[in-house]
Design a protein around this motif. Structure first.
Motif, mmCIF file in Angstrom:
data_model
loop_
_atom_site.group_PDB
_atom_site.id
_atom_site.type_symbol
_atom_site.label_atom_id
_atom_site.label_comp_id
_atom_site.label_asym_id
_atom_site.label_seq_id
_atom_site.Cartn_x
_atom_site.Cartn_y
_atom_site.Cartn_z
ATOM 1 N N SER A 53 -4.272 4.112 -6.526
ATOM 2 C CA SER A 53 -4.678 2.709 -6.670
ATOM 3 C C SER A 53 -3.810 1.762 -5.843
ATOM 4 O O SER A 53 -4.098 0.570 -5.779
ATOM 5 C CB SER A 53 -4.611 2.287 -8.141
ATOM 6 O OG SER A 53 -3.271 2.325 -8.598
ATOM 7 N N HIS A 54 -2.773 2.259 -5.202
ATOM 8 C CA HIS A 54 -1.851 1.373 -4.501
ATOM 9 C C HIS A 54 -1.425 1.992 -3.168
ATOM 10 O O HIS A 54 -1.145 3.191 -3.095
ATOM 11 C CB HIS A 54 -0.617 1.101 -5.383
ATOM 12 C CG HIS A 54 0.188 -0.064 -4.898
ATOM 13 N ND1 HIS A 54 1.138 0.056 -3.913
ATOM 14 C CD2 HIS A 54 0.148 -1.376 -5.231
ATOM 15 C CE1 HIS A 54 1.668 -1.138 -3.670
ATOM 16 N NE2 HIS A 54 1.097 -2.027 -4.458
ATOM 17 N N GLN A 85 -9.907 -4.589 -11.506
ATOM 18 C CA GLN A 85 -8.940 -4.494 -10.422
ATOM 19 C C GLN A 85 -8.776 -3.048 -9.953
ATOM 20 O O GLN A 85 -8.718 -2.764 -8.756
ATOM 21 C CB GLN A 85 -7.564 -4.984 -10.893
ATOM 22 C CG GLN A 85 -7.370 -6.472 -10.775
ATOM 23 C CD GLN A 85 -7.305 -6.892 -9.309
ATOM 24 O OE1 GLN A 85 -8.309 -7.362 -8.738
ATOM 25 N NE2 GLN A 85 -6.160 -6.708 -8.683
ATOM 26 N N ARG A 86 -8.685 -2.150 -10.935
ATOM 27 C CA ARG A 86 -8.537 -0.723 -10.591
ATOM 28 C C ARG A 86 -9.803 -0.176 -9.939
ATOM 29 O O ARG A 86 -9.731 0.710 -9.085
ATOM 30 C CB ARG A 86 -8.180 0.104 -11.828
ATOM 31 C CG ARG A 86 -6.688 0.047 -12.180
ATOM 32 C CD ARG A 86 -6.340 0.951 -13.360
ATOM 33 N NE ARG A 86 -6.403 2.371 -13.046
ATOM 34 C CZ ARG A 86 -5.447 3.057 -12.420
ATOM 35 N NH1 ARG A 86 -4.351 2.453 -12.017
ATOM 36 N NH2 ARG A 86 -5.592 4.351 -12.193
ATOM 37 N N GLN A 89 -9.518 -1.192 -6.395
ATOM 38 C CA GLN A 89 -8.410 -0.530 -5.710
ATOM 39 C C GLN A 89 -8.658 0.958 -5.486
ATOM 40 O O GLN A 89 -8.390 1.470 -4.394
ATOM 41 C CB GLN A 89 -7.122 -0.732 -6.512
ATOM 42 C CG GLN A 89 -6.641 -2.189 -6.445
ATOM 43 C CD GLN A 89 -5.484 -2.451 -7.386
ATOM 44 O OE1 GLN A 89 -5.590 -3.255 -8.310
ATOM 45 N NE2 GLN A 89 -4.381 -1.777 -7.173
ATOM 46 N N PHE A 139 -5.653 -2.742 3.229
ATOM 47 C CA PHE A 139 -5.730 -2.878 1.773
ATOM 48 C C PHE A 139 -5.441 -4.325 1.394
ATOM 49 O O PHE A 139 -6.206 -4.950 0.630
ATOM 50 C CB PHE A 139 -4.703 -1.934 1.141
ATOM 51 C CG PHE A 139 -4.818 -1.757 -0.347
ATOM 52 C CD1 PHE A 139 -5.381 -0.608 -0.885
ATOM 53 C CD2 PHE A 139 -4.337 -2.726 -1.222
ATOM 54 C CE1 PHE A 139 -5.465 -0.426 -2.262
ATOM 55 C CE2 PHE A 139 -4.416 -2.558 -2.600
ATOM 56 C CZ PHE A 139 -4.983 -1.399 -3.123
ATOM 57 N N GLN A 143 -7.896 -7.137 -0.244
ATOM 58 C CA GLN A 143 -7.569 -7.765 -1.527
ATOM 59 C C GLN A 143 -7.606 -9.297 -1.411
ATOM 60 O O GLN A 143 -8.107 -9.981 -2.305
ATOM 61 C CB GLN A 143 -6.185 -7.307 -1.987
ATOM 62 C CG GLN A 143 -6.150 -6.963 -3.441
ATOM 63 C CD GLN A 143 -4.906 -6.164 -3.840
ATOM 64 O OE1 GLN A 143 -3.945 -6.042 -3.072
ATOM 65 N NE2 GLN A 143 -4.937 -5.617 -5.034
#
Lengths: 255, 255
Positions: A53-54, A85-86, A89, A139, A143
């Motif tokens: 996720s990051h 959000q997840r 992501q 990414f 976002q």
């Protein structure tokens, strides 16, 4: 299918479609490097525990991978009942980040497969938004764009599957012309997996009942995995930039 | 691919994609019964000479086939430079007639594959017309409908490929629910076959040049055949009612 000795990364390898994909690829002689948040309960050639996720976590996982690969199956994903959000992501931004990070390591003739969904079928309704998001090239930029163009939480799952189908269509051919690496989506309909119940909760009884009359049954995860394996194999070498429905005919009933 | 001992009829078997499909199916252990106007120059398990432009000729060929089959690949087709009547008859009306005649002989789990084209991609523009034609339920009824709804001769190739994609989408799921026989289309882009020159003549230099910048090269016929073989094989058992582009990414550049 010609997969012998191909080195393929499979995300979401510990359950559902990811686990079945690993099984089929290995049965055909591929070398499977699995990634997942959770420990796998099946034989793999290598496993890297990672939360995708990051970008920092993804980069850390990428550093543990070999320098040359033959494929990447992006199967990790969360249902619409997860934190929105997840969903953004893991199902979209992180997937793109992992593709971009691994592309330089994938040999000519290699293949990337992304798991989309029948629930992404309405992408043409929002194609301009999806193209704008696809044009963000990191990414963080993605976002930032999403902060300015917020997605309704109740339809975020569908939104990011649509966005994935559009990004895949836009990005596949430029990459193929440059690198000879193909990229395609698979679009499963309902599948017997640990998250089937989340989809029922997300879509509601009316849609579930309507679909039930249009199909035989949900897919077994291995039936979806077999199509993913085809897209990894040399037999699909002229298939690029597509979204392959694997839904037992369900989507065709909406034509 | 799991094709061992499957008995599969391949039309257009004597050249191009048909010949390559027969080769791949046989290499995987299938029993191939070929059909074509012209003599084949490859090994087949059986061959029936037939002109598939007329229901009587199709019925005569069908009478020579075994009672049980596992698949049908409708690969016979003529380019847009042919007589428009023959385009309608061979590429659409005769294809449907052969499917309907053979469906009762195809075992559960069997598969029908129809060769459409990237040139059918604009079917959504005329979907209501294509649905109306799809609802006619015989060769003669289809011909009568076409007499009332004439097709411009210069675009008849595209028109009947679009019509095939729509008919395939509408008909696949009802047949699958009743008989467990799947049906799908494959949509090749440009292919090195004996009729490639006819497509160049049909489309004109401008379109050909525009496409040339969007792709690596035309496909080899065996690359299209490999996707057809997948759709015949058990590995695609949950793929139904779809149109699978096999164009090296060309169609995705028009999203």
């Amino acid at each position: 299918m010609k997969l012998t000795s191909k080195r393929i990364v499979v995300t979401g390898v510990s359950s559902g479609i990811g686990a079945e994909t690993a099984r089929i690829l290995r049965a055909h002689g591929a070398i499977v490097i699995g990634m997942d948040r959770n420990e796998p309960h099946l034989s793999l050639d290598h496993f890297i525990q990672a939360d995708l996720s990051h970008p920092d976590a993804i980069d850390a996982a990428v550093r543990q991978l070999p320098d040359t690969l033959d494929g990447l199956c992006n199967i990790a994903g969360v249902p619409g009942t997860a934190d929105p959000q997840r969903v953004a992501q893991i199902n979209y931004l992180g997937l793109r980040h992992l593709c971009a990070a691994l592309l330089p390591r994938i040999r000519a003739g290699g293949s990337i497969v992304n798991v989309a969904s029948i629930l992404g079928a309405e992408w043409p309704l929002r194609v301009d938004l999806h193209k704008a998001l696809a044009r963000t090239d990191s990414f963080a930029d993605g976002q930032a764009w999403l902060a300015e163009h917020p997605v309704p939480p109740e339809s975020c799952y569908q939104y990011f599957k649509e966005a994935l189908i559009v990004w895949n269509a836009l990005q596949a051919q430029p990459w193929f012309l440059q690198t000879s690496v193909r990229m395609n989506c698979v679009a499963p309909g309902p599948v017997f997996t640990p998250i089937l119940g989340d989809f029922v909760a997300m879509l509601g009884k009316e849609r579930i009942d309507a679909d039930a009359h249009r199909m035989k049954r949900p897919a077994y995860a291995d039936e979806v995995a077999a199509a993913i394996a085809f897209l990894c194999a040399d037999e699909s070498r002229w298939v690029n930039g597509i979204n392959l429905p694997v839904d037992g005919g369900l989507a065709s009933t909406y034509v």
